[in-house]
Design an enzyme around this catalytic site. Sequence first.
Site, PDB file in Angstrom:
ATOM      1  N   GLY A 497      54.566  34.938  27.019  1.00 41.07           N
ATOM      2  CA  GLY A 497      54.589  36.024  25.527  1.00 41.07           C
ATOM      3  C   GLY A 497      53.035  35.465  25.207  1.00 41.07           C
ATOM      4  O   GLY A 497      52.411  34.557  25.385  1.00 41.07           O
ATOM      5  N   GLY A 499      50.541  36.129  21.471  1.00 38.84           N
ATOM      6  CA  GLY A 499      51.076  36.433  20.249  1.00 38.84           C
ATOM      7  C   GLY A 499      49.184  35.942  19.730  1.00 38.84           C
ATOM      8  O   GLY A 499      48.480  35.051  20.147  1.00 38.84           O
ATOM      9  N   GLY A 500      49.043  35.678  17.970  1.00 38.68           N
ATOM     10  CA  GLY A 500      48.236  35.576  17.701  1.00 38.68           C
ATOM     11  C   GLY A 500      47.741  33.521  18.022  1.00 38.68           C
ATOM     12  O   GLY A 500      46.388  33.283  17.579  1.00 38.68           O
ATOM     13  N   PHE A 501      49.140  33.165  17.780  1.00 37.47           N
ATOM     14  CA  PHE A 501      48.435  31.790  18.371  1.00 37.47           C
ATOM     15  C   PHE A 501      47.566  31.304  19.342  1.00 37.47           C
ATOM     16  O   PHE A 501      47.577  30.245  19.653  1.00 37.47           O
ATOM     17  CB  PHE A 501      50.154  31.490  17.973  1.00 37.47           C
ATOM     18  CG  PHE A 501      49.928  29.349  17.765  1.00 37.47           C
ATOM     19  CD1 PHE A 501      50.189  28.922  19.155  1.00 37.47           C
ATOM     20  CD2 PHE A 501      50.539  28.923  16.746  1.00 37.47           C
ATOM     21  CE1 PHE A 501      50.785  27.525  19.674  1.00 37.47           C
ATOM     22  CE2 PHE A 501      50.150  27.913  16.796  1.00 37.47           C
ATOM     23  CZ  PHE A 501      50.276  26.740  18.060  1.00 37.47           C
ATOM     24  N   GLY A 502      48.421  32.177  20.220  1.00 39.85           N
ATOM     25  CA  GLY A 502      48.125  31.553  22.000  1.00 39.85           C
ATOM     26  C   GLY A 502      49.415  32.396  22.893  1.00 39.85           C
ATOM     27  O   GLY A 502      49.969  32.701  22.428  1.00 39.85           O
ATOM     28  N   PRO A 503      49.185  32.166  24.089  1.00 31.94           N
ATOM     29  CA  PRO A 503      49.935  31.721  25.136  1.00 31.94           C
ATOM     30  C   PRO A 503      51.217  31.548  25.013  1.00 31.94           C
ATOM     31  O   PRO A 503      51.400  30.070  24.456  1.00 31.94           O
ATOM     32  CB  PRO A 503      49.051  31.946  26.633  1.00 31.94           C
ATOM     33  CG  PRO A 503      48.363  30.763  25.729  1.00 31.94           C
ATOM     34  CD  PRO A 503      47.550  30.880  24.112  1.00 31.94           C
ATOM     35  N   VAL A 504      52.655  31.603  24.963  1.00 35.37           N
ATOM     36  CA  VAL A 504      53.420  31.134  25.099  1.00 35.37           C
ATOM     37  C   VAL A 504      54.212  31.023  26.315  1.00 35.37           C
ATOM     38  O   VAL A 504      53.780  31.956  27.198  1.00 35.37           O
ATOM     39  CB  VAL A 504      54.357  31.988  24.713  1.00 35.37           C
ATOM     40  CG1 VAL A 504      56.006  31.368  24.368  1.00 35.37           C
ATOM     41  CG2 VAL A 504      54.090  31.729  23.160  1.00 35.37           C
ATOM     42  N   LYS A 518      54.768  26.921  23.427  1.00 32.11           N
ATOM     43  CA  LYS A 518      53.365  27.798  22.235  1.00 32.11           C
ATOM     44  C   LYS A 518      51.583  26.694  22.501  1.00 32.11           C
ATOM     45  O   LYS A 518      52.298  25.730  22.038  1.00 32.11           O
ATOM     46  CB  LYS A 518      53.919  27.724  21.633  1.00 32.11           C
ATOM     47  CG  LYS A 518      53.115  28.789  20.023  1.00 32.11           C
ATOM     48  CD  LYS A 518      54.544  29.780  19.224  1.00 32.11           C
ATOM     49  CE  LYS A 518      53.618  30.262  17.858  1.00 32.11           C
ATOM     50  NZ  LYS A 518      54.754  30.603  16.947  1.00 32.11           N
ATOM     51  N   ASP A 614      55.711  35.910   6.597  1.00 28.63           N
ATOM     52  CA  ASP A 614      55.476  36.731   8.299  1.00 28.63           C
ATOM     53  C   ASP A 614      56.731  37.104   9.079  1.00 28.63           C
ATOM     54  O   ASP A 614      56.694  37.372   9.903  1.00 28.63           O
ATOM     55  CB  ASP A 614      54.658  35.782   9.533  1.00 28.63           C
ATOM     56  CG  ASP A 614      54.012  37.101  10.224  1.00 28.63           C
ATOM     57  OD1 ASP A 614      53.240  36.638  11.030  1.00 28.63           O
ATOM     58  OD2 ASP A 614      53.607  38.165   9.598  1.00 28.63           O
TER      59      ASP A 614
END
Length: 807
Positions: A497, A499-504, A518, A614
């Site tokens: 996956g 997201g806004g944080f980065g890849p998982v 993460k 969030d």
Amino acid sequence: MQCLPFFTFFSSFLLVSLIKLSFAADSITQGQSITDGRTLVSSFKSFELGFFSPVNSNNWYVGIWYKNSPNTVVWVANRDRPITDNNGILTVSNNGSLLLLNGEKSVIWSSSNSSRVSANPVAQLLDSGNLVLRESINTSSENYMWQSFDYPSDTLLPGMKLGWNLKTGFERYLTPWKSAEDPYPGDFILRLDINRLPELVILTGSTKETRSGPWNGQQFGGIPRMHNSIFIPMLVEKEDELYFTYKPFNDRVITRLLVNQSGTLQRLVWNETSAEWNMLYSWPFDLCDSYAKCGANGNCRISESPTCDCLRGYISKSQDEWDSPQSRKCVKKPSDCPSGEGFLRLPQMKLPKIDWSNKSMNLKECEAECIKNCSCRAYANSNLTGRGSGCLMWFGDLIDIRECSERYIWGQDIFIRVPASELESVDPSNMKQRLTIIVVVSIISVVFILGLLFCIAWKKTRNSGLESWKEEIEVPLYDIATIAAATNNFSEAKVIGKGGFGPVYKGTLSTGQEVAVKRLSNDSGQGLEEFMNEVVLIGKLQHRNLVQLIGSCIQANERILIYEYMPHKSLDCLIFDHKSRMLSWKKRFSIILGIARGLLYLHQDSNLQVIHRDLKASNILLDSDLNPKISDFGLARIFKGDDNEANTNRVAGTYGYMSPEYATDGIISLKSDVFSLGVLLLEIVSGKMNRGFRHPDHRHNLLGHAWLLWNYGRGLEVMDTCLTADTFVESQVLRCIQVGLLCVQKLPEDRPDMSLVVFMLANEGVALPQPRQPGFFTERGLTAAVISNKEKFYSENALSITLEEGR
């Protein structure tokens, strides 16, 4: 002797069953027949064929209807020759034709126009709704002697063709019923016009009522872009055929096109929950769809007053000459051609009636060809697939052109020839362009220098800041080598996956434990503060409905969080996907309770009072048993016990889940999370996203849609259509909808706190208050909302948040 009654009963039961099975066959052969009371049923029981009599009518017809919706007749054999009693017979004749006979054995209708005679004919009702006549040993569609799909009535089913056999000139078209009681062909006709580029037209006699705009490679240009999971439109061009057809997005979708008595084309979708047809859209949409509504070179704008106006570069003739739409005319302003002219781009327009086309030219070649011919009035792409291709040109008046409406998006760019003065009023002069470039370059240079200075200062303070953060971390710290080994050196194959944080990444520690890794990316919208906020905060929180943080990594430039692995990923992957059918109501209700209890722990039961900020479907992870766990605490904030609310200068979160007071004024409180929970609850019940929700009859978001239905006692219509009546508890569903609406009320003080939310969800016997109007109850630019054909609701114009997601 005691066994005799049972034997008699069993024999009778078996006989009745055999008779019913014979009635439910999908075909008849030579010498067999169908009379009133007997039907053919397709193999998967989708369609049924038999005799029917419309409401308030004494006439009888042979028709095909949906098995689960007997009143929805999709094809009629003898539309123009009814039988006046119920003694009709449908049979397969000796020469291999289908015959419809009345009580006197006179032929009322036949398929005698079939292509050839068969020795062993079979008439079969297919699961597509197509009645075919074929050889008994040959099931290939290429060898059908006759089929009902070649002779449509008022309905176009998936797989049916609307169009032409180019070799024989045979045309397939739709005509509505004359009335609800009479299937005789009505006054309108829907056909595929194949002059120049194919387009749909609706006519009365030879008079064109409306046209769809040309096929642009994706759809007909004047019909809305339906980015949906309902149907896929297709235009098929072969050497001997040119036709329009469509297919459902998947096997669960039941949809049809209908031309009704008023000449309106309707896209209808079957709702299994309510057992009724819902209208996705109807066409024509408004007055601007009336053919040539604004005359030659006139632009129709449904949202403006007056509706009709001349295109740029054109001026109106005397109003005295505007006696009728056909006599209205705008004429081109005088100019020097070609030196004193250029092209003006008009975006999202329904293209006018086509004059000329060339599939091999690109848009630049099209422009060059048009500019050197002073008779060329406009040009555009003929195909929008890819980056666009093909060339369309207009050399005379531009007929039947209109702007995209506020409600629907359609159309494409068209470039019209205008005097240079018109271009100057739209585009800046060369001097202004140069000035703009100088200003922009100067600003970019200053920003770059300031950014460089900031980075130098940040690097000096970064290490000292990390050391102070590390003292608060209560989870194990891992080195980068251990994490790299667990993820096969951060292999792309391990990515589960982003997201806004980065890849998982999915990883396996040396202990054999599966984990989700993460990794903060360099271009992430989040930074060190969000990273440390999450690693410090979640390490202090322990609850079965919160995701467990196993460890973290802070080494060199790496910022990594290590979580327990969730095999079912996030909730949005299930409820907003075709996988939603695997979520039973029992499991959905369990997920709702789990999320609510997790949020209650954050707000009230933990040592820290935490606002998540969030809460959304993608931040709810599901373990192997589909138990929910709240994740992503990067934006979370700790509240002191005496705090009721706080202001923040930085509004961060996800639009569609934010409460009104937070999104507009930056005010956060525990009730902000309650609002987000209400949105999430309605999404779980409905299987639809609040943000991006579209309804064919109004322009409210999911919250407004649910509230309108609730007020009219139709709350169950919010429920996901994949939940059938025998799989859910009605009172539980309604309670969840009501609690969801209470949570999303506009004012924070009206929303319940989390302890009350959990209590209301878990206790069936508790009476609940009626919800008030939800936040963001808007109509996205319209003032009227229509839930059904009979019921209308109204709301004030308001501004809805339509920005992209912040994370």
